[in-house]
Design a protein around this motif. Structure first.
Motif, PDB file in Angstrom:
ATOM      1  N   LEU A   1     -33.819  71.643 -14.196  1.00 39.43           N
ATOM      2  CA  LEU A   1     -32.647  71.030 -14.843  1.00 39.43           C
ATOM      3  C   LEU A   1     -31.239  71.846 -14.427  1.00 39.43           C
ATOM      4  CD1 LEU A   1     -31.404  68.887 -16.562  1.00 39.43           C
ATOM      5  CD2 LEU A   1     -31.637  70.343 -18.580  1.00 39.43           C
ATOM      6  N   TYR A   2     -31.647  73.257 -14.416  1.00 40.99           N
ATOM      7  CA  TYR A   2     -30.433  74.034 -13.724  1.00 40.99           C
ATOM      8  C   TYR A   2     -30.159  73.752 -12.391  1.00 40.99           C
ATOM      9  CZ  TYR A   2     -31.066  77.223 -17.881  1.00 40.99           C
ATOM     10  OH  TYR A   2     -31.265  77.902 -19.200  1.00 40.99           O
ATOM     11  N   ALA A   3     -31.340  73.316 -11.307  1.00 39.42           N
ATOM     12  CA  ALA A   3     -31.090  73.193 -10.119  1.00 39.42           C
ATOM     13  C   ALA A   3     -30.237  71.856 -10.202  1.00 39.42           C
ATOM     14  CB  ALA A   3     -32.440  73.064  -9.284  1.00 39.42           C
ATOM     15  N   LEU A   4     -30.617  71.032 -10.869  1.00 38.57           N
ATOM     16  CA  LEU A   4     -29.710  69.692 -10.664  1.00 38.57           C
ATOM     17  C   LEU A   4     -28.168  70.154 -11.026  1.00 38.57           C
ATOM     18  CD1 LEU A   4     -31.893  66.915 -12.690  1.00 38.57           C
ATOM     19  CD2 LEU A   4     -30.873  66.778 -10.224  1.00 38.57           C
ATOM     20  N   LEU A   5     -28.158  70.565 -12.225  1.00 40.95           N
ATOM     21  CA  LEU A   5     -26.640  70.835 -12.482  1.00 40.95           C
ATOM     22  C   LEU A   5     -25.703  71.621 -11.625  1.00 40.95           C
ATOM     23  CD1 LEU A   5     -27.258  71.276 -16.331  1.00 40.95           C
ATOM     24  CD2 LEU A   5     -26.722  69.238 -15.292  1.00 40.95           C
ATOM     25  N   PHE A   6     -26.424  72.608 -11.231  1.00 40.81           N
ATOM     26  CA  PHE A   6     -25.752  73.433 -10.104  1.00 40.81           C
ATOM     27  C   PHE A   6     -25.618  72.690  -8.739  1.00 40.81           C
ATOM     28  CE2 PHE A   6     -26.519  77.156 -12.634  1.00 40.81           C
ATOM     29  CZ  PHE A   6     -26.188  78.176 -11.926  1.00 40.81           C
ATOM     30  N   GLY A   7     -26.317  71.671  -8.568  1.00 38.24           N
ATOM     31  CA  GLY A   7     -26.341  70.952  -7.164  1.00 38.24           C
ATOM     32  C   GLY A   7     -25.215  69.996  -7.470  1.00 38.24           C
ATOM     33  N   MET A   8     -24.917  69.308  -8.671  1.00 32.64           N
ATOM     34  CA  MET A   8     -24.082  68.430  -8.923  1.00 32.64           C
ATOM     35  C   MET A   8     -22.824  68.828  -8.915  1.00 32.64           C
ATOM     36  SD  MET A   8     -26.268  66.292 -11.852  1.00 32.64           S
ATOM     37  CE  MET A   8     -24.854  65.340 -12.438  1.00 32.64           C
ATOM     38  N   SER A   9     -22.610  70.099  -9.343  1.00 36.59           N
ATOM     39  CA  SER A   9     -21.315  70.748  -9.230  1.00 36.59           C
ATOM     40  C   SER A   9     -20.740  71.094  -7.521  1.00 36.59           C
ATOM     41  CB  SER A   9     -21.391  72.265  -9.715  1.00 36.59           C
ATOM     42  OG  SER A   9     -21.936  73.181  -9.266  1.00 36.59           O
ATOM     43  N   LEU A  10     -21.830  71.014  -6.850  1.00 37.95           N
ATOM     44  CA  LEU A  10     -21.263  71.351  -5.345  1.00 37.95           C
ATOM     45  C   LEU A  10     -21.573  69.776  -4.733  1.00 37.95           C
ATOM     46  CD1 LEU A  10     -23.475  74.368  -4.534  1.00 37.95           C
ATOM     47  CD2 LEU A  10     -20.937  74.396  -4.909  1.00 37.95           C
ATOM     48  N   HIS A  11     -21.103  68.763  -5.386  1.00 37.23           N
ATOM     49  CA  HIS A  11     -21.235  67.435  -4.820  1.00 37.23           C
ATOM     50  C   HIS A  11     -20.347  67.112  -3.584  1.00 37.23           C
ATOM     51  CE1 HIS A  11     -21.366  63.009  -4.465  1.00 37.23           C
ATOM     52  NE2 HIS A  11     -20.090  62.744  -4.754  1.00 37.23           N
ATOM     53  N   PHE A  12     -19.239  68.017  -3.557  1.00 39.21           N
ATOM     54  CA  PHE A  12     -18.261  67.693  -2.316  1.00 39.21           C
ATOM     55  C   PHE A  12     -19.124  68.057  -1.083  1.00 39.21           C
ATOM     56  CE2 PHE A  12     -18.127  72.270  -3.547  1.00 39.21           C
ATOM     57  CZ  PHE A  12     -18.047  72.814  -2.344  1.00 39.21           C
ATOM     58  N   LEU A  13     -19.999  68.923  -0.839  1.00 35.96           N
ATOM     59  CA  LEU A  13     -20.866  69.233   0.178  1.00 35.96           C
ATOM     60  C   LEU A  13     -21.252  67.977   0.763  1.00 35.96           C
ATOM     61  CD1 LEU A  13     -22.267  72.715  -0.651  1.00 35.96           C
ATOM     62  CD2 LEU A  13     -20.357  72.219   0.688  1.00 35.96           C
ATOM     63  N   SER A  14     -21.794  66.836  -0.150  1.00 40.18           N
ATOM     64  CA  SER A  14     -22.528  65.933   0.418  1.00 40.18           C
ATOM     65  C   SER A  14     -21.597  65.022   1.557  1.00 40.18           C
ATOM     66  CB  SER A  14     -22.966  65.038  -0.838  1.00 40.18           C
ATOM     67  OG  SER A  14     -22.163  64.455  -1.350  1.00 40.18           O
ATOM     68  N   ASP A  15     -20.343  65.315   1.225  1.00 45.07           N
ATOM     69  CA  ASP A  15     -19.385  64.488   2.147  1.00 45.07           C
ATOM     70  C   ASP A  15     -19.081  65.199   3.035  1.00 45.07           C
ATOM     71  OD1 ASP A  15     -19.534  62.296   0.309  1.00 45.07           O
ATOM     72  OD2 ASP A  15     -17.888  63.175  -1.031  1.00 45.07           O
ATOM     73  N   GLU A  16     -19.470  66.580   3.293  1.00 40.76           N
ATOM     74  CA  GLU A  16     -19.011  67.493   4.362  1.00 40.76           C
ATOM     75  C   GLU A  16     -20.042  67.451   5.514  1.00 40.76           C
ATOM     76  OE1 GLU A  16     -17.582  70.580   6.708  1.00 40.76           O
ATOM     77  OE2 GLU A  16     -19.569  70.860   5.574  1.00 40.76           O
ATOM     78  N   GLY A  17     -19.659  67.082   6.718  1.00 40.65           N
ATOM     79  CA  GLY A  17     -20.530  66.967   7.804  1.00 40.65           C
ATOM     80  C   GLY A  17     -21.365  67.877   8.183  1.00 40.65           C
ATOM     81  N   ARG A  18     -20.965  68.957   7.871  1.00 43.39           N
ATOM     82  CA  ARG A  18     -21.917  70.149   8.603  1.00 43.39           C
ATOM     83  C   ARG A  18     -23.059  70.509   7.690  1.00 43.39           C
ATOM     84  NH1 ARG A  18     -17.415  74.876   8.794  1.00 43.39           N
ATOM     85  NH2 ARG A  18     -16.994  73.968   6.974  1.00 43.39           N
ATOM     86  N   CYS A  19     -23.026  69.956   6.270  1.00 43.92           N
ATOM     87  CA  CYS A  19     -24.124  70.275   5.372  1.00 43.92           C
ATOM     88  C   CYS A  19     -24.947  68.933   5.187  1.00 43.92           C
ATOM     89  CB  CYS A  19     -23.388  70.963   4.033  1.00 43.92           C
ATOM     90  SG  CYS A  19     -22.903  72.368   4.164  1.00 43.92           S
TER      91      CYS A  19
END
Length: 351
Positions: A54-72
């Motif tokens: 659950l922690y990993a999910l929430l941390f990941g969701m806080s970095l959602h902008f990286l999913s639109d960033e081509g390098r990552c």
């Protein structure tokens, strides 16, 4: 000094090599982000308590902008698919056929029947709530089998559409939260009902969603209860194999409609790996230290994959779904609770 002259074949080889290096570099960036999240959330869970997934999910969701960033993006996709499937395959190193045989026929039949019943009931209740049948099958499989791990494995063989990843995230969040609540509440139920150690083990292993919470709840009561609950839970994990196969058959026409590239082979590689590891472990060919190492690697792979799925999902997309999926998972959880508890108490399992 004249520049080197390359033949057409050499130029093609250099172009291919350059492309591969660039691809690996892109995968490395996104994968490193997911691994960093996995490390951070594991540290927090180990030192301050709480569910790592659950922690990993929430941390990941806080970095959602990286999913639109081509390098990552490429590395995040790699973690969400390839690393996920590796983690599911390595779950097979946790169990053997001998462990299943030691339980006896009663608990095994109970597990098989309850898993099938909850999945079918999930599909029916989803339609009654006005939700897609796919979501009911996914949540039913996650609740009935092994929580977040089952949700990830089943979603990998279900047809892809615009809400696929959102449904997977919803299911993982829901079953992880409910599993944590069950870890605290279910041992109290076993105590109030004065269940014997073996009965309590069958009850906890047959109802709590995630493996870690089953272990925690079982050993809260006694070592015997902990051992029994873990074995019953591993039988539920083994149900992942036939259920995935049923899902492949059930959604075969939907996946074929997506095009040849979207077809899933009749026996997915991660499922083959799971079965092979169970067989090898049953033959005693995997040393205990290696088996423990593979289980640890499986856990890390799943946490990393969850972080990637979190990055790919936004809070906004989850907010528009409403409470119906939550109600669905609560109903499935209660249904599984009453079915297994009823069988344990009235059929005399574990006495």
């Amino acid at each position: 000094m004249k520049p080197p002259v390359f033949s057409p074949l050499e130029k093609d080889c250099l172009a291919w090599l350059t492309h591969r290096i660039g691809s690996y570099r892109n995968i490395g960036r996104g994968l490193l982000v997911c691994i960093t999240i996995a490390l951070a959330t594991t540290f927090i869970a180990d030192h301050y308590g709480g569910p790592t997934l659950l922690y990993a999910l929430l941390f990941g969701m806080s970095l959602h902008f990286l999913s639109d960033e081509g390098r990552c993006r490429e590395g995040i996709e790699f973690a969400a698919r390839t690393v996920l499937r590796l983690g599911v395959a390595l779950l097979g190193a946790r169990m053997t056929f001998e462990q299943v045989g030691d339980l006896g026929i009663g608990p095994v039949v109970t597990v098989i029947g309850s898993v099938a019943f909850v999945i079918v009931a999930g599909a029916v209740m989803a339609r009654l709530l006005g939700l897609p049948r796919d979501l009911g099958l996914l949540t039913g499989g996650a609740v009935g089998i092994c929580g977040a791990s089952a949700a990830l494995a089943l979603s990998a063989v279900m047809p892809r559409h615009e809400n696929s990843e959102r449904n997977t995230i919803l299911t993982v969040v829901g079953v992880t939260t409910l599993s944590t609540v069950a870890m605290v509440v279910y041992p109290l139920i076993a105590s109030v009902l004065e269940l014997a150690n073996t009965q309590a083990g069958i009850f906890l292993g047959g109802t709590i969603h995630d493996v870690a919470q089953v272990v925690g709840a079982g050993y809260m009561i006694s070592d015997e209860t902990g051992d029994t609950s873990t074995l019953v839970k591993l039988v539920r994990v083994a149900m992942l194999v036939p259920v995935v196969m049923v899902f492949i058959w059930l959604f075969r026409s939907s996946r074929q409609a997506e095009g040849d590239n979207a077809k899933v082979p009749m026996l997915p590689s991660f499922l083959v790996g799971f079965v092979v590891l169970v067989v090898i472990n049953s033959l005693g060919l995997i040393p205990e230290t290696v088996s423990d190492g593979m289980s640890t690697l499986s856990r890390w792979c799943l946490v990393t994959a969850i972080a990637a799925l979190g990055i790919k999902t936004s809070f906004h997309k989850l907010a528009v779904v409403g409470w119906k999926p939550v109600i669905l998972m609560v109903l499935e959880t209660l249904l599984l609770l009453f079915v297994v508890l009823g069988v344990v108490m009235f059929a005399g399992l574990g006495i």
